[in-house]
Design a protein around this motif. Structure first.
Motif, PDB file in Angstrom:
ATOM      1  N   SER A 355     -71.297  60.174  33.726  1.00 24.74           N
ATOM      2  CA  SER A 355     -69.498  59.557  33.327  1.00 24.74           C
ATOM      3  C   SER A 355     -70.209  58.346  32.396  1.00 24.74           C
ATOM      4  N   HIS A 356     -70.672  56.814  32.748  1.00 24.95           N
ATOM      5  CA  HIS A 356     -70.991  56.361  31.663  1.00 24.95           C
ATOM      6  C   HIS A 356     -71.425  56.463  30.544  1.00 24.95           C
ATOM      7  N   GLN A 357     -71.278  57.564  29.648  1.00 20.83           N
ATOM      8  CA  GLN A 357     -72.038  58.573  28.740  1.00 20.83           C
ATOM      9  C   GLN A 357     -70.239  57.979  27.722  1.00 20.83           C
ATOM     10  N   PHE A 358     -69.030  58.500  28.100  1.00 19.46           N
ATOM     11  CA  PHE A 358     -67.782  58.671  27.508  1.00 19.46           C
ATOM     12  C   PHE A 358     -67.738  56.283  26.835  1.00 19.46           C
ATOM     13  N   HIS A 359     -68.356  56.145  27.349  1.00 16.62           N
ATOM     14  CA  HIS A 359     -67.839  54.646  27.817  1.00 16.62           C
ATOM     15  C   HIS A 359     -68.948  54.404  26.208  1.00 16.62           C
ATOM     16  N   LEU A 360     -70.322  54.643  26.795  1.00 18.82           N
ATOM     17  CA  LEU A 360     -70.836  54.358  25.134  1.00 18.82           C
ATOM     18  C   LEU A 360     -70.582  55.366  24.456  1.00 18.82           C
ATOM     19  N   THR A 361     -70.408  56.241  24.467  1.00 18.31           N
ATOM     20  CA  THR A 361     -69.401  56.776  23.314  1.00 18.31           C
ATOM     21  C   THR A 361     -68.114  56.456  22.625  1.00 18.31           C
ATOM     22  N   ARG A 362     -67.555  55.962  23.095  1.00 19.54           N
ATOM     23  CA  ARG A 362     -66.585  55.281  22.351  1.00 19.54           C
ATOM     24  C   ARG A 362     -66.659  53.751  22.026  1.00 19.54           C
ATOM     25  N   VAL A 363     -68.227  53.349  22.463  1.00 19.12           N
ATOM     26  CA  VAL A 363     -68.069  51.705  22.112  1.00 19.12           C
ATOM     27  C   VAL A 363     -69.068  51.390  20.819  1.00 19.12           C
ATOM     28  N   ASN A 364     -69.911  53.032  20.681  1.00 17.10           N
ATOM     29  CA  ASN A 364     -70.688  53.054  19.674  1.00 17.10           C
ATOM     30  C   ASN A 364     -69.432  54.049  18.500  1.00 17.10           C
ATOM     31  N   THR A 365     -68.716  54.300  18.665  1.00 20.40           N
ATOM     32  CA  THR A 365     -68.106  55.263  17.765  1.00 20.40           C
ATOM     33  C   THR A 365     -66.989  54.209  17.020  1.00 20.40           C
ATOM     34  N   VAL A 366     -66.130  53.643  17.553  1.00 25.39           N
ATOM     35  CA  VAL A 366     -65.465  52.235  17.367  1.00 25.39           C
ATOM     36  C   VAL A 366     -66.541  51.279  16.283  1.00 25.39           C
ATOM     37  N   LYS A 367     -67.817  51.204  16.449  1.00 25.94           N
ATOM     38  CA  LYS A 367     -68.096  50.212  16.210  1.00 25.94           C
ATOM     39  C   LYS A 367     -68.427  50.264  14.965  1.00 25.94           C
ATOM     40  N   ALA A 368     -69.252  51.849  14.825  1.00 22.03           N
ATOM     41  CA  ALA A 368     -69.574  52.510  13.896  1.00 22.03           C
ATOM     42  C   ALA A 368     -68.344  52.685  12.813  1.00 22.03           C
ATOM     43  N   CYS A 369     -67.290  53.289  13.166  1.00 16.35           N
ATOM     44  CA  CYS A 369     -66.112  53.291  11.937  1.00 16.35           C
ATOM     45  C   CYS A 369     -65.549  51.202  11.324  1.00 16.35           C
ATOM     46  N   SER A 370     -65.937  50.812  12.477  1.00 15.74           N
ATOM     47  CA  SER A 370     -64.601  49.816  12.155  1.00 15.74           C
ATOM     48  C   SER A 370     -65.029  49.234  10.613  1.00 15.74           C
ATOM     49  N   ALA A 371     -66.579  49.266   9.984  1.00 16.79           N
ATOM     50  CA  ALA A 371     -66.549  48.744   8.502  1.00 16.79           C
ATOM     51  C   ALA A 371     -65.715  50.333   7.468  1.00 16.79           C
ATOM     52  N   PHE A 372     -65.035  51.118   7.905  1.00 17.25           N
ATOM     53  CA  PHE A 372     -64.306  51.921   6.897  1.00 17.25           C
ATOM     54  C   PHE A 372     -63.215  51.526   7.340  1.00 17.25           C
ATOM     55  N   ASP A 373     -62.262  52.120   6.422  1.00 17.43           N
ATOM     56  CA  ASP A 373     -60.583  52.724   6.632  1.00 17.43           C
ATOM     57  C   ASP A 373     -60.731  54.140   7.116  1.00 17.43           C
ATOM     58  N   TYR A 374     -61.481  55.134   6.884  1.00 13.67           N
ATOM     59  CA  TYR A 374     -62.306  56.325   6.932  1.00 13.67           C
ATOM     60  C   TYR A 374     -63.636  56.873   7.035  1.00 13.67           C
ATOM     61  N   VAL A 375     -63.429  57.491   7.840  1.00 10.52           N
ATOM     62  CA  VAL A 375     -64.708  58.550   8.064  1.00 10.52           C
ATOM     63  C   VAL A 375     -65.161  59.629   7.553  1.00 10.52           C
ATOM     64  N   ILE A 376     -65.646  60.792   7.100  1.00 12.04           N
ATOM     65  CA  ILE A 376     -65.412  62.048   6.892  1.00 12.04           C
ATOM     66  C   ILE A 376     -66.854  62.731   7.113  1.00 12.04           C
ATOM     67  N   SER A 377     -66.841  63.623   7.902  1.00  9.99           N
ATOM     68  CA  SER A 377     -67.734  64.511   8.162  1.00  9.99           C
ATOM     69  C   SER A 377     -67.305  66.106   8.503  1.00  9.99           C
ATOM     70  N   PRO A 378     -68.270  66.573   8.833  1.00 11.68           N
ATOM     71  CA  PRO A 378     -68.159  68.242   8.902  1.00 11.68           C
ATOM     72  C   PRO A 378     -67.578  68.175  10.329  1.00 11.68           C
ATOM     73  N   VAL A 379     -67.120  69.236  10.763  1.00 13.85           N
ATOM     74  CA  VAL A 379     -66.321  69.300  11.970  1.00 13.85           C
ATOM     75  C   VAL A 379     -67.441  69.724  12.969  1.00 13.85           C
ATOM     76  N   ALA A 380     -67.723  70.846  12.427  1.00 12.55           N
ATOM     77  CA  ALA A 380     -69.413  71.148  13.494  1.00 12.55           C
ATOM     78  C   ALA A 380     -70.198  71.305  12.415  1.00 12.55           C
TER      79      ALA A 380
END
Length: 467
Positions: A355-380
């Protein structure tokens, strides 16, 4: 001349206002088109033509009086099966659920009715919404209109297929790990998973969002105007905000000066297939040519994060299935039973760590995206896969290897959209994911619309097989 079933919602509303079209003739045209397509793709649940026509006649009378009910009056629409509609059972895609009529419309369904939309049908989903396919023990197998040998994705399987096939312009799905964006990508349509709580939903759950599934950003923005209205039943909803959804069109100029992260490696799961990677790279070059600065990103997810979320969901589903009488539990799709029951021996410590991986995912995602206005990627990492398979791996112990790009934005509560950015050599659509900062739903729509304006020409929508 565009067929009535292919007209976007904005065009239909303008025609109703000018009395050049009526909701009745449009609904009749959509129902006739569904009749041609449905034997091949099986996207609907509770398809009731007479009820749809009765709603259309009521809408027609309102338009003739010059008193439309709301922003979607008379527009044919569908609603995903797991969004309750009053008086209808909600089987959750599985033969294991008792068919009990819902006491009330869930918030998204209530908003659509209040706005005057014609609810043509509900749409299919897999057992408990736990697959990215149209495989269900309750519904017939849903298929992809672009290639009926392929699946439409899931869990908003029928919604994706219905939008691509032209079952009217407006469709609602839900998403907890990619269930809006994956079908959108694999069916070549547009979808927005909004910021958590932007669209009230009942029941609410961490990461769960309802959202529009349409052919265009314009129609999705119109739906957001309606779906984002407040509803006290969602204890996780955001405070209502009067967002100028009609301002989605800022032109390609909206891209100028943006700093956009380009994520081509999810850091977990299956590798990105070459055709998908090439399509996303072409999209990035188009954005760069329009004035954006594209910056490659390092992956921020890990396999441990994906596995942890998977194992926690396994335990949740295991507990749910164990609570069922044996006869009903036996009706659940075997793949899902195997997946859920694999958690039976997990210790309390293991469940907590998962369950703790949900929080770690949240923290890592917000931190990684904070340097950008938007992030693009494949959907799948891949295009649509074989319709009969429950997942791309067909392995219940590796079921989520395709959601590494989508699930982080559920946990970070950020808005993320899928917009078509190309096709494989065999003609299957490829989705580009556009993610923004939390609460910037309108910005994601604006960037997605800007991309619509600059992307390569789109192929004609698929047509039902002859005969």
């Amino acid at each position: 001349m565009t067929a009535l079933h292919d007209l976007p919602a904005h065009d239909l509303l303008a025609a109703y206002r000018q009395r050049t079209l009526s909701p009745v003739e449009v609904t009749q045209a959509v129902l006739a088109h569904i009749e041609r397509w449905e034997p091949h793709i099986r996207a609907t649940y509770l398809l009731r033509p007479e009820m749809a026509l009765a709603q259309a006649r009521e809408s027609e009378a309102r338009w003739l009086r010059g008193e439309p009910k709301g922003a979607l009056d008379g527009v044919p629409s569908t609603i995903k099966e797991n969004i309750a509609t009053e008086g209808d059972p909600t089987p959750l895609g599985t033969a294991a659920v008792e068919l009990v009529p819902a006491a009330a419309d869930a918030p998204p369904a209530a908003r659509m009715r209040e706005a005057g939309a014609v609810i043509v049908a509900k749409t299919t989903m897999p057992d408990y919404g736990m697959l990215s396919s149209g495989l269900s023990t309750f519904h017939p197998l849903s298929r992809n209109p672009w290639d009926t040998r392929k699946g439409p994705g899931g869990s908003s399987a029928g919604g994706g297929a219905a939008a691509a096939a032209g079952y009217g312009p407006l469709h609602i799905g839900t998403d907890i790990g990619g269930s809006l964006r994956l079908p959108a990508s694999w069916c070549g349509i547009f979808s927005l998973k909004p910021s958590l709580g932007r669209i009230p939903i009942d029941p609410p759950y961490t990461g769960r969002a309802a959202g529009p599934m349409t052919r265009t950003v314009a129609d999705a923005a119109l739906m957001m105007q309606v779906l984002s209205q407040p509803d006290a039943r969602d204890s996780m909803s955001l405070p209502y905000q009067d967002i100028a959804w009609s301002q989605f069109n800022k032109g390609a100029e909206r891209l100028r000066g943006l700093r956009i992260g380009l994520l081509l490696d999810a850091g977990c799961g299956l590798p990105v297939e070459p055709e998908v990677k090439a399509a996303v790279e072409r999209a990035a070059k188009l954005m760069e040519a329009a004035g954006a600065t594209i910056v490659p990103m390092a992956p921020f997810m890990t396999q441990a994060m994906l596995n942890g979320m998977d194992h926690f969901w396994r335990m949740r589903s295991h507990i749910d299935l164990q609570a069922l009488p044996a006869a009903r539990r036996d009706k659940v799709l075997p793949y899902i039973r195997t997946w859920a029951d694999s958690a039976a021996g997990m210790s309390g410590t293991e469940v907590f760590n998962a369950s703790h991986q949900f929080h770690l995912t949240r923290v890592n995602t917000v931190k990684a995206c904070s340097a950008f206005d938007y992030v693009i990627s494949p959907v799948a990492p891949m295009p649509a896969f074989q319709a009969e398979l429950p997942s791309p791996t067909n392995d219940p112990l590796r079921p989520l290897e395709h959601i590494g790009f989508t699930v982080p934005f559920n946990m970070s509560e950020q808005p993320a959209a899928s917009v078509n950015c190309g096709y494989t050599t065999s003609g299957l659509p490829i989705g580009l994911q556009i993610a923004g900062a939390r609460f910037d739903d309108l910005g994601v729509l604006q960037v997605a619309h800007a991309f619509e304006l600059i992307r390569e020409p789109q192929r004609a929508w698929p047509q039902p097989p002859a005969g």
